[in-house]
Design a protein around this motif. Structure first.
Motif, PDB file in Angstrom:
ATOM      1  N   VAL A   1      45.899  43.523  33.425  1.00 46.55           N
ATOM      2  CA  VAL A   1      45.752  44.931  33.805  1.00 46.55           C
ATOM      3  C   VAL A   1      44.462  45.074  34.602  1.00 46.55           C
ATOM      4  CG1 VAL A   1      47.019  45.857  31.814  1.00 46.55           C
ATOM      5  CG2 VAL A   1      44.543  45.482  31.654  1.00 46.55           C
ATOM      6  N   SER A   2      44.286  46.212  35.243  1.00 42.94           N
ATOM      7  CA  SER A   2      43.029  46.502  35.930  1.00 42.94           C
ATOM      8  C   SER A   2      41.973  46.891  34.897  1.00 42.94           C
ATOM      9  CB  SER A   2      43.219  47.647  36.925  1.00 42.94           C
ATOM     10  OG  SER A   2      43.500  48.853  36.228  1.00 42.94           O
ATOM     11  N   LEU A   3      40.725  46.886  35.292  1.00 35.96           N
ATOM     12  CA  LEU A   3      39.659  47.289  34.371  1.00 35.96           C
ATOM     13  C   LEU A   3      39.831  48.732  33.898  1.00 35.96           C
ATOM     14  CD1 LEU A   3      37.035  46.698  32.849  1.00 35.96           C
ATOM     15  CD2 LEU A   3      35.779  47.321  34.932  1.00 35.96           C
ATOM     16  N   PRO A   4      40.108  49.700  34.785  1.00 36.06           N
ATOM     17  CA  PRO A   4      40.310  51.072  34.294  1.00 36.06           C
ATOM     18  C   PRO A   4      41.460  51.172  33.285  1.00 36.06           C
ATOM     19  CG  PRO A   4      39.912  51.109  36.648  1.00 36.06           C
ATOM     20  CD  PRO A   4      40.088  49.666  36.269  1.00 36.06           C
ATOM     21  N   GLU A   5      42.554  50.447  33.537  1.00 37.81           N
ATOM     22  CA  GLU A   5      43.671  50.467  32.582  1.00 37.81           C
ATOM     23  C   GLU A   5      43.254  49.866  31.250  1.00 37.81           C
ATOM     24  OE1 GLU A   5      47.690  49.969  35.290  1.00 37.81           O
ATOM     25  OE2 GLU A   5      46.355  48.234  35.130  1.00 37.81           O
ATOM     26  N   LEU A   6      42.504  48.773  31.299  1.00 38.17           N
ATOM     27  CA  LEU A   6      42.056  48.121  30.070  1.00 38.17           C
ATOM     28  C   LEU A   6      41.173  49.054  29.251  1.00 38.17           C
ATOM     29  CD1 LEU A   6      40.880  44.495  29.650  1.00 38.17           C
ATOM     30  CD2 LEU A   6      39.354  46.316  28.904  1.00 38.17           C
ATOM     31  N   LEU A   7      40.232  49.718  29.916  1.00 40.35           N
ATOM     32  CA  LEU A   7      39.324  50.616  29.203  1.00 40.35           C
ATOM     33  C   LEU A   7      40.071  51.789  28.578  1.00 40.35           C
ATOM     34  CD1 LEU A   7      36.386  50.719  31.785  1.00 40.35           C
ATOM     35  CD2 LEU A   7      36.523  49.370  29.684  1.00 40.35           C
ATOM     36  N   ALA A   8      41.043  52.316  29.294  1.00 35.09           N
ATOM     37  CA  ALA A   8      41.773  53.483  28.810  1.00 35.09           C
ATOM     38  C   ALA A   8      42.711  53.163  27.656  1.00 35.09           C
ATOM     39  CB  ALA A   8      42.566  54.111  29.960  1.00 35.09           C
ATOM     40  N   GLN A   9      43.201  51.926  27.589  1.00 39.34           N
ATOM     41  CA  GLN A   9      44.236  51.583  26.615  1.00 39.34           C
ATOM     42  C   GLN A   9      43.732  50.823  25.385  1.00 39.34           C
ATOM     43  OE1 GLN A   9      47.593  49.614  28.564  1.00 39.34           O
ATOM     44  NE2 GLN A   9      47.234  50.789  30.418  1.00 39.34           N
ATOM     45  N   SER A  10      42.543  50.253  25.446  1.00 37.15           N
ATOM     46  CA  SER A  10      42.095  49.343  24.395  1.00 37.15           C
ATOM     47  C   SER A  10      41.387  50.063  23.253  1.00 37.15           C
ATOM     48  CB  SER A  10      41.156  48.291  24.978  1.00 37.15           C
ATOM     49  OG  SER A  10      41.810  47.515  25.959  1.00 37.15           O
ATOM     50  N   ASP A  11      41.700  49.641  22.041  1.00 34.42           N
ATOM     51  CA  ASP A  11      40.975  50.110  20.855  1.00 34.42           C
ATOM     52  C   ASP A  11      39.665  49.341  20.689  1.00 34.42           C
ATOM     53  OD1 ASP A  11      43.083  51.942  19.734  1.00 34.42           O
ATOM     54  OD2 ASP A  11      44.208  50.059  19.745  1.00 34.42           O
ATOM     55  N   ILE A  12      39.666  48.105  21.159  1.00 36.63           N
ATOM     56  CA  ILE A  12      38.462  47.273  21.151  1.00 36.63           C
ATOM     57  C   ILE A  12      38.341  46.632  22.529  1.00 36.63           C
ATOM     58  CG2 ILE A  12      37.275  45.296  20.119  1.00 36.63           C
ATOM     59  CD1 ILE A  12      38.916  45.763  17.575  1.00 36.63           C
ATOM     60  N   VAL A  13      37.157  46.706  23.134  1.00 35.63           N
ATOM     61  CA  VAL A  13      36.876  46.060  24.418  1.00 35.63           C
ATOM     62  C   VAL A  13      35.847  44.965  24.157  1.00 35.63           C
ATOM     63  CG1 VAL A  13      35.860  46.330  26.707  1.00 35.63           C
ATOM     64  CG2 VAL A  13      37.416  48.080  25.812  1.00 35.63           C
ATOM     65  N   SER A  14      36.166  43.739  24.572  1.00 29.50           N
ATOM     66  CA  SER A  14      35.293  42.600  24.314  1.00 29.50           C
ATOM     67  C   SER A  14      34.979  41.880  25.627  1.00 29.50           C
ATOM     68  CB  SER A  14      35.971  41.636  23.332  1.00 29.50           C
ATOM     69  OG  SER A  14      35.101  40.599  22.946  1.00 29.50           O
ATOM     70  N   LEU A  15      33.692  41.676  25.899  1.00 30.32           N
ATOM     71  CA  LEU A  15      33.266  41.050  27.148  1.00 30.32           C
ATOM     72  C   LEU A  15      33.201  39.523  27.018  1.00 30.32           C
ATOM     73  CD1 LEU A  15      30.334  43.297  28.465  1.00 30.32           C
ATOM     74  CD2 LEU A  15      32.807  43.637  28.640  1.00 30.32           C
ATOM     75  N   HIS A  16      33.803  38.832  27.997  1.00 32.50           N
ATOM     76  CA  HIS A  16      33.764  37.366  28.051  1.00 32.50           C
ATOM     77  C   HIS A  16      33.639  36.913  29.506  1.00 32.50           C
ATOM     78  CE1 HIS A  16      34.720  37.223  23.820  1.00 32.50           C
ATOM     79  NE2 HIS A  16      35.622  38.163  24.057  1.00 32.50           N
ATOM     80  N   CYS A  17      32.815  37.626  30.273  1.00 36.44           N
ATOM     81  CA  CYS A  17      32.643  37.341  31.696  1.00 36.44           C
ATOM     82  C   CYS A  17      31.235  36.819  31.939  1.00 36.44           C
ATOM     83  CB  CYS A  17      32.879  38.613  32.513  1.00 36.44           C
ATOM     84  SG  CYS A  17      31.879  40.023  31.959  1.00 36.44           S
ATOM     85  N   PRO A  18      31.021  36.136  33.059  1.00 34.28           N
ATOM     86  CA  PRO A  18      29.673  35.649  33.372  1.00 34.28           C
ATOM     87  C   PRO A  18      28.764  36.783  33.812  1.00 34.28           C
ATOM     88  CG  PRO A  18      31.161  35.158  35.172  1.00 34.28           C
ATOM     89  CD  PRO A  18      32.016  35.716  34.071  1.00 34.28           C
ATOM     90  N   ARG A  19      27.478  36.531  33.708  1.00 30.90           N
ATOM     91  CA  ARG A  19      26.485  37.481  34.227  1.00 30.90           C
ATOM     92  C   ARG A  19      26.148  37.074  35.657  1.00 30.90           C
ATOM     93  NH1 ARG A  19      20.523  39.286  32.013  1.00 30.90           N
ATOM     94  NH2 ARG A  19      19.414  38.944  33.954  1.00 30.90           N
ATOM     95  N   ASP A  20      26.486  37.930  36.615  1.00 34.13           N
ATOM     96  CA  ASP A  20      26.137  37.690  38.016  1.00 34.13           C
ATOM     97  C   ASP A  20      26.018  39.043  38.708  1.00 34.13           C
ATOM     98  OD1 ASP A  20      28.766  38.557  38.629  1.00 34.13           O
ATOM     99  OD2 ASP A  20      29.529  36.507  38.677  1.00 34.13           O
TER     100      ASP A  20
END
Length: 344
Positions: free
Chosen positions: A201-220
Motif C-alpha cells: 500500500v502507499s504510506l498514506p493508506e498504511l497510516l490510515a488503516q493500521s492499528d500499529i505502525v512500525s518503522l523498519h526503514c533506513p535513516r537517510d
C-alpha cells in the motif's frame, strides 16, 4: 610484493570475540585495535596504515573524530574499505568514501531476528499496557485490573514502513498472531512485498488503516523526520507507533504532542535523536511509552552473528571477492584499481 600484510583496524569499542578470532585465522591478515580516548597518536598510528577500518555504527558511543569522514580518509591513504559494525552506518560518510575510491560495507540482516522479536515485544508491551501495569504495581495500591486493561494484537492491522531483512521477519511473526500486515517500501515491487508477507500500500493508506505502525526503514535524506506532525495526524486515532529503525526518522516533539493529545494510544521506542535520551525527556515521563536504549539488536546471538558476518565479509574482500553487503557499488571500479596498486 605478493606478501603484503593486509591490515584490519578497529577501535576498542566492545565487539564480540568472534570478529578477531575469525580474522586472525586468515593468512596474511592482521587485526589492530586503537583506543578511542586518551592516546590519539596510537590511534592514528594504527589507522594511517589500515586497509580496512571496521567502525562502530553507534553514533553516540564513538567520538566523532573517529567517524569515517573525509578528514579521516585523507589521513588513511591505504584505506580500501570501511566496514560498519551494524546494519546502519551513521558514522560513515558514504559519499566521501565513494569519492575516495573506498568501498563501504555493512552487516544488514545480521541482527534481524533479534530486532524483529524486540519490535513484537514493544507492540505487545504497549498494546497490553504491560509497562504501565508494572510501574503502577511498584508504586501504588488501590487500582483495579481494569484500570490497566489493554488490547490483543491478534486481528489488528500492522503497517510496516520498510520490509527488508527485519520487516520481513516482523511480518511473519505478526501473521502468527493473526494480524493483517500492510507494508510500504519504495525499493520493492508489490509482488515482492506480497512474497515477503504483506499487502503493498502507499504510506498514506498504511497510516490510515493500521492499528500499529512500525518503522523498519533506513535513516537517510528521504526518511529524516518522515514521521512528523502531519503523518502522525494521518494515523488512526488510538493507534500505536513503534520504531526500532533509527533516531531522527520520527520527530520526537511531534510524537509527544500526538500522545499528549490522545490521538495516539502509545509508543514503543528503541531509537532516539540522542542515545540515551536525557532523563528529563518528555517521552520518558509517559507511562504509555515503552522506552529502550537501542537494544533491539543487542543480544548475545545477534552480536556474535554480526561479528562473524563482518569478519567473513572482510576476509572475502581481502581475498579479492566482491562483498555481498556493498553499500556503494558505484565505488567498486575505483576500489579495484586502488586495491591492485596498494596490495599489488
Amino acid at each position: 610484493m605478493a606478501g603484503t600484510q593486509k591490515r584490519v583496524v578497529r577501535s576498542d569499542v566492545w565487539i564480540d570475540g568472534a570478529f578477531d578470532a575469525r580474522l586472525k585465522r586468515e593468512p596474511g591478515v592482521s587485526v589492530g585495535v586503537f583506543p578511542i580516548r586518551g592516546n590519539p597518536a596510537a590511534a592514528w598510528d594504527q589507522l594511517s596504515a589500515a586497509h580496512v577500518y571496521h567502525v562502530s555504527a553507534a553514533k553516540d558511543e564513538l567520538p566523532q573524530e573517529w567517524f569515517a569522514r573525509a578528514d579521516l580518509l585523507a589521513r588513511c591513504p591505504q584505506l580500501l574499505c570501511v566496514s560498519s559494525s551494524g546494519a546502519g552506518y551513521d558514522t560513515v560518510d558514504v559519499a566521501a568514501c565513494t569519492a575516495a575510491g573506498v568501498i563501504v560495507v555493512n552487516q544488514a540482516g545480521g541482527n534481524a531476528p533479534s530486532v524483529a522479536e524486540h519490535a513484537l515485544g514493544l507492540m505487545l508491551g504497549v498494546s497490553r499496557r504491560m509497562l504501565e501495569s508494572d510501574r503502577r504495581m511498584r508504586r501504588e495500591r488501590g487500582f483495579s485490573r481494569e484500570d490497566v486493561m489493554g488490547h490483543e494484537i491478534g486481528g489488528k492491522t500492522l503497517g510496516l514502513v520498510g520490509i527488508g531483512h527485519t520487516g520481513s521477519r516482523v511480518a511473519r511473526l505478526a501473521q502468527a498472531f493473526g494480524m493483517q500486515v500492510l507494508a510500504t517500501d519504495p525499493l520493492l515491487s508489490a509482488e515482492e512485498i506480497a512474497r515477503r508477507g504483506a499487502k503493498s500500500v502507499s504510506l498514506p493508506e498504511l497510516l490510515a488503516q493500521s492499528d500499529i505502525v512500525s518503522l523498519h526503514c533506513p535513516r537517510d535524506a528521504s526518511t529524516m523526520k518522515m514521521m512528523n506532525a502531519d503523518t502522525f495526524a494521518q494515523m488512526k486515532k488510538g493507534a500505536i507507533f513503534i520504531s526500532t529503525a533509527r533516531g531522527g526518522i520520527h520527530d520526537e516533539a511531534a510524537l509527544v504532542q500526538a500522545l499528549r493529545s490522545g490521538h495516539l494510544a502509545g509508543a514503543g521506542l528503541d531509537v532516539w535523536d540522542q542515545e540515551p535520551p536525557p532523563l528529563d525527556h518528555p517521552l520518558l515521563a509517559m507511562d504509555n511509552v515503552f522506552a529502550t536504549f537501542h537494544t533491539a539488536g543487542v543480544t548475545h546471538e545477534a552480536r556474535r552473528n554480526v561479528a562473524t558476518i563482518a569478519a567473513e565479509q572482510i576476509a572475502g574482500l581481502l581475498a579479492g571477492e566482491r562483498p555481498p553487503r556493498l553499500v556503494n557499488p558505484e565505488a567498486w571500479a575505483a576500489y579495484e584499481k586502488r586495491r591492485a596498486q596498494i596490495l599489488r
